[in-house]
Design a protein around this motif. Structure first.
Motif, PDB file in Angstrom:
ATOM      1  N   UNK A 162       0.856  -1.179   0.000  1.00  0.00           N
ATOM      2  CA  UNK A 162       0.000   0.000   0.000  1.00  0.00           C
ATOM      3  C   UNK A 162       0.896   1.232   0.000  1.00  0.00           C
ATOM      4  N   UNK A 163       0.811   1.991  -1.078  1.00  0.00           N
ATOM      5  CA  UNK A 163       1.574   3.230  -1.161  1.00  0.00           C
ATOM      6  C   UNK A 163       0.654   4.368  -0.733  1.00  0.00           C
ATOM      7  N   UNK A 164       0.870   4.939   0.456  1.00  0.00           N
ATOM      8  CA  UNK A 164      -0.038   5.982   0.940  1.00  0.00           C
ATOM      9  C   UNK A 164      -0.238   7.097  -0.073  1.00  0.00           C
ATOM     10  N   UNK A 165      -1.486   7.384  -0.357  1.00  0.00           N
ATOM     11  CA  UNK A 165      -1.820   8.421  -1.326  1.00  0.00           C
ATOM     12  C   UNK A 165      -2.128   7.887  -2.711  1.00  0.00           C
ATOM     13  N   UNK A 166      -1.777   6.614  -2.962  1.00  0.00           N
ATOM     14  CA  UNK A 166      -2.025   6.038  -4.287  1.00  0.00           C
ATOM     15  C   UNK A 166      -3.420   5.451  -4.373  1.00  0.00           C
ATOM     16  N   UNK A 167      -4.015   5.548  -5.561  1.00  0.00           N
ATOM     17  CA  UNK A 167      -5.318   4.946  -5.822  1.00  0.00           C
ATOM     18  C   UNK A 167      -5.213   3.428  -5.887  1.00  0.00           C
ATOM     19  N   UNK A 168      -4.028   2.921  -6.248  1.00  0.00           N
ATOM     20  CA  UNK A 168      -3.838   1.487  -6.343  1.00  0.00           C
ATOM     21  C   UNK A 168      -3.694   1.013  -7.772  1.00  0.00           C
ATOM     22  N   UNK A 169      -4.214  -0.172  -8.044  1.00  0.00           N
ATOM     23  CA  UNK A 169      -4.047  -0.865  -9.319  1.00  0.00           C
ATOM     24  C   UNK A 169      -5.407  -1.172  -9.951  1.00  0.00           C
ATOM     25  N   UNK A 170      -5.467  -1.408 -11.247  1.00  0.00           N
ATOM     26  CA  UNK A 170      -6.759  -1.629 -11.922  1.00  0.00           C
ATOM     27  C   UNK A 170      -7.514  -2.839 -11.388  1.00  0.00           C
ATOM     28  N   UNK A 171      -8.825  -2.726 -11.367  1.00  0.00           N
ATOM     29  CA  UNK A 171      -9.679  -3.835 -10.954  1.00  0.00           C
ATOM     30  C   UNK A 171      -9.609  -4.948 -12.001  1.00  0.00           C
ATOM     31  N   UNK A 172      -9.344  -6.180 -11.572  1.00  0.00           N
ATOM     32  CA  UNK A 172      -9.323  -7.294 -12.532  1.00  0.00           C
ATOM     33  C   UNK A 172     -10.623  -7.361 -13.336  1.00  0.00           C
ATOM     34  N   UNK A 173     -10.485  -7.603 -14.623  1.00  0.00           N
ATOM     35  CA  UNK A 173     -11.659  -7.710 -15.482  1.00  0.00           C
ATOM     36  C   UNK A 173     -12.047  -6.422 -16.171  1.00  0.00           C
ATOM     37  N   UNK A 174     -11.450  -5.296 -15.752  1.00  0.00           N
ATOM     38  CA  UNK A 174     -11.742  -4.000 -16.362  1.00  0.00           C
ATOM     39  C   UNK A 174     -10.578  -3.573 -17.246  1.00  0.00           C
ATOM     40  N   UNK A 175     -10.882  -2.904 -18.350  1.00  0.00           N
ATOM     41  CA  UNK A 175      -9.854  -2.353 -19.226  1.00  0.00           C
ATOM     42  C   UNK A 175      -9.876  -0.842 -19.077  1.00  0.00           C
ATOM     43  N   UNK A 176      -8.831  -0.302 -18.459  1.00  0.00           N
ATOM     44  CA  UNK A 176      -8.758   1.146 -18.254  1.00  0.00           C
ATOM     45  C   UNK A 176      -7.424   1.656 -18.786  1.00  0.00           C
ATOM     46  N   UNK A 177      -7.363   2.971 -18.994  1.00  0.00           N
ATOM     47  CA  UNK A 177      -6.133   3.567 -19.505  1.00  0.00           C
ATOM     48  C   UNK A 177      -6.086   5.036 -19.083  1.00  0.00           C
ATOM     49  N   UNK A 178      -4.927   5.648 -19.289  1.00  0.00           N
ATOM     50  CA  UNK A 178      -4.755   7.088 -19.118  1.00  0.00           C
ATOM     51  C   UNK A 178      -4.468   7.659 -20.497  1.00  0.00           C
ATOM     52  N   UNK A 179      -5.289   8.607 -20.940  1.00  0.00           N
ATOM     53  CA  UNK A 179      -5.144   9.110 -22.308  1.00  0.00           C
ATOM     54  C   UNK A 179      -5.060  10.629 -22.335  1.00  0.00           C
ATOM     55  N   UNK A 180      -4.523  11.149 -23.436  1.00  0.00           N
ATOM     56  CA  UNK A 180      -4.507  12.592 -23.637  1.00  0.00           C
ATOM     57  C   UNK A 180      -5.814  13.013 -24.302  1.00  0.00           C
ATOM     58  N   UNK A 181      -5.886  14.292 -24.695  1.00  0.00           N
ATOM     59  CA  UNK A 181      -7.144  14.817 -25.246  1.00  0.00           C
ATOM     60  C   UNK A 181      -7.511  14.188 -26.587  1.00  0.00           C
ATOM     61  N   UNK A 182      -6.572  13.508 -27.233  1.00  0.00           N
ATOM     62  CA  UNK A 182      -6.847  12.848 -28.507  1.00  0.00           C
ATOM     63  C   UNK A 182      -7.149  11.361 -28.357  1.00  0.00           C
ATOM     64  N   UNK A 183      -7.160  10.888 -27.119  1.00  0.00           N
ATOM     65  CA  UNK A 183      -7.452   9.487 -26.878  1.00  0.00           C
ATOM     66  C   UNK A 183      -6.243   8.573 -26.953  1.00  0.00           C
ATOM     67  N   UNK A 184      -5.044   9.160 -27.035  1.00  0.00           N
ATOM     68  CA  UNK A 184      -3.820   8.363 -27.087  1.00  0.00           C
ATOM     69  C   UNK A 184      -3.302   8.127 -25.668  1.00  0.00           C
TER      70      UNK A 184
END
Length: 543
Positions: A353-375
């Motif tokens: 547990x890294x204090x302040x971190x949201x953690x890691x993706x929920x298994x079974x979900x596909x998530x990403x971090x993208x810019x304004x163009x979806x990249x």
């Protein structure tokens, strides 16, 4: 359990098998949260208590009988499949019974929050076209004189036939055949507490119960049929309705529903008396528990194995306090109304547990971090959190009667949460603010939360909110609004001290170059700071 192993071995097919009905044929949240467990007459569903010390114990068998009666009552009142039924009560059994009964007849539930004023209530009732509002006299008084077409059923009043709420419900048969709804039929319209514009009604399918399974099982860490969960969130909001109440019941466990204000001593007493093993509450509650100190903790005996938090990121100081005094960190979780809980620290794993971190993706979900163009952005860069709408767990059916706003939140296959984060080399996500909260200063993108967290670690600071203030040289500078603890006085010297404090803890580009002391921070009904109002105030010319 190792997180990588959990993510690798995760299977939606295995999750689906844990439910009673075959979701390819039919699926109803009312059945899965209640009836499937009712064959055992001794299995306890809900321990209920209020601030006056009144107590009730509800078995799944009793819950099935009363929700069946309520389902028949709703039909008598003219409610049909697809109609909307609203609930405006605190943590009362009348409300829980109403929610499950609404689903059993295939109707759609609309949660309302008791702190809402007349306009907020009226808007939601009208916008959703509610046919029935289950509430009490106090709440009903708020909408007197308003043009509301919904019928009223009062938990503390009489029907037109002179019956009390429970006399009315008891007059109906305990036998009822639950509507065999489709897994993608609507079940809830949850209005968001968005920072701009009128609230939007996010429509959930019954599938949300399946999609919530990995969060409940792995992040909150529910042990099926064994745990006792106390989740403090109000049923007027997504986390309280689903993750603290109805979804846990689908595991066949016992939950505690406490109707009363938050008090640290009372919470400790409840945890002890009900032998709670799993506890979930908002960061504000955990901060209040910290403020009462470690000596109070020693007066109670606890069985709690797991602590969870959601709603806003947790400050590191609070996480450390619980690790030192309970032997267990608080596991921080992140989600959105339209996506469910998608980035978490997982109680069931041995992950760091890294204090302040949201953690890691929920298994079974596909998530990403993208810019304004979806990249997708590189690790370490700030991007918007997005969720794949083509993947199995997507249960969001769009905003109620508002296809334009629904489409505006899509970027190709992605649903845009409006929340910003970055990801470190270990894959951990770190919240950086809302898309309209991010501060751009001299080429740096600065998330307000990290600065706010740093300010909150100073002994003088009670609350803090950080915004970007327009600046001709840098584009924006970091400005902080600060509420001081009662024993401190506002001064230029203290403002300089706070700026230097943050500068020493973060970096030279993140510290607040301007601090304004205040007695009030604007917040949504769910307690989130409305930074856009502070920005609006800050841009108004001074008189």
């Amino acid at each position: 359990m190792n997180y990588k192993t959990l993510a690798r071995d995760f299977s939606w097919e295995k999750v689906i098998e844990t439910f009673d009905w075959n979701q390819k044929e039919k699926f109803n949240m009312g059945h899965e949260c209640c009836d499937r467990w009712a064959n055992d007459p001794n299995r306890i569903a809900i321990f209920w208590e209020d601030a006056e010390g009144n107590k009730q114990t509800w078995t799944y068998k009793l819950l099935k009988e009363q929700t069946n009666r309520m389902a028949n009552a709703l039909k008598r009142l003219g409610i049909q499949k697809g109609d909307r039924v609203a609930g405006l009560l605190g943590k009362e059994m009348e409300l829980i019974v109403t929610v499950i009964a609404t689903w059993k007849i295939g109707a759609v539930y609309v949660p309302l929050f008791t702190a809402f004023g007349p306009e907020a209530i009226t808007y939601r009732l009208k916008d959703s076209g509610c046919k029935l509002l289950v509430t009490n006299k106090e709440q009903a008084d708020k909408i007197k004189g308003q043009e509301v077409e919904a019928q009223l059923l009062l938990s503390d009043g009489l029907t037109s036939e002179g019956q009390t709420f429970w006399e009315f419900v008891q007059s109906f048969s305990p036998e009822h055949d639950t509507e065999p709804t489709d897994v993608m039929d609507p079940s809830v319209i949850q209005y968001t507490s968005g920072s701009t514009g009128m609230p939007k009604g996010a429509v959930w399918a019954h599938k949300i119960l399946i999609s919530s399974y990995p969060y409940l099982r792995y992040a909150i860490g529910i042990e099926p049929e064994e745990d006792r969960l106390y989740g403090g969130a109000d049923l007027g909001w997504a986390f309280g309705l689903i993750n603290c109440t109805l979804a846990p019941l689908s595991f066949g466990i016992s939950i505690l529903a406490y109707k009363g204000g938050f008090d640290v001593k009372k919470v400790y007493q409840l945890l002890q008396d009900y032998k709670i093993t799993n506890f979930a509450y908002a960061p504000t509650a955990y901060r209040m528990m910290l403020s009462q100190g470690e000596e109070l903790i020693k007066q109670y005996t606890f069985d709690v194995k797991r602590f969870s938090s959601a709603g806003e990121p947790l400050n590191a100081e609070v996480v450390r306090f619980f690790k030192e005094n309970f032997g267990r960190e608080i596991y921080d979780h992140y989600g959105a109304t339209e996506t469910g809980m998608i980035v978490n620290n997982f109680n069931i794993t041995d992950m760091e547990v890294k204090p302040g971190s949201m953690g890691l993706p929920t298994p079974g979900f596909t998530i990403a971090l993208v810019d304004e163009n979806g990249h997708e952005v590189e690790d370490g860069e700030v991007g918007q959190i997005v969720v794949d709408t083509t993947a199995f767990p997507h249960f969001f059916l769009g905003y109620w009667q508002d296809p334009k706003k629904t489409e505006a939140k899509k970027l190709g296959k992605w649903f845009m949460t409006g929340d910003l984060a970055n990801k470190d080399k270990d894959g951990y996500f770190w919240f950086q603010g809302r898309t309209d909260d991010i501060i751009s200063s001299a080429g740096y993108r600065i998330g307000p939360f990290e600065v706010e967290s740093s300010l909150l670690e100073h002994v003088a600071v009670k609350e803090a909110a950080v915004i970007g203030k327009p600046d001709p040289a840098k584009g924006e500078i970091v400005k902080a609004y600060v509420i001081l603890n009662s024993e401190y006085q506002a001064s230029d010297e203290l403002a300089q001290e706070l700026s230097k404090y943050v500068k020493s803890k973060l970096s030279k580009h993140q510290y607040p170059r301007e601090i304004e002391f205040t007695d009030y921070l604007p917040k949504t009904p769910s307690g989130k700071i409305q930074r856009y109002l502070l920005k609006k105030k800050d841009m108004q010319p001074s008189e």
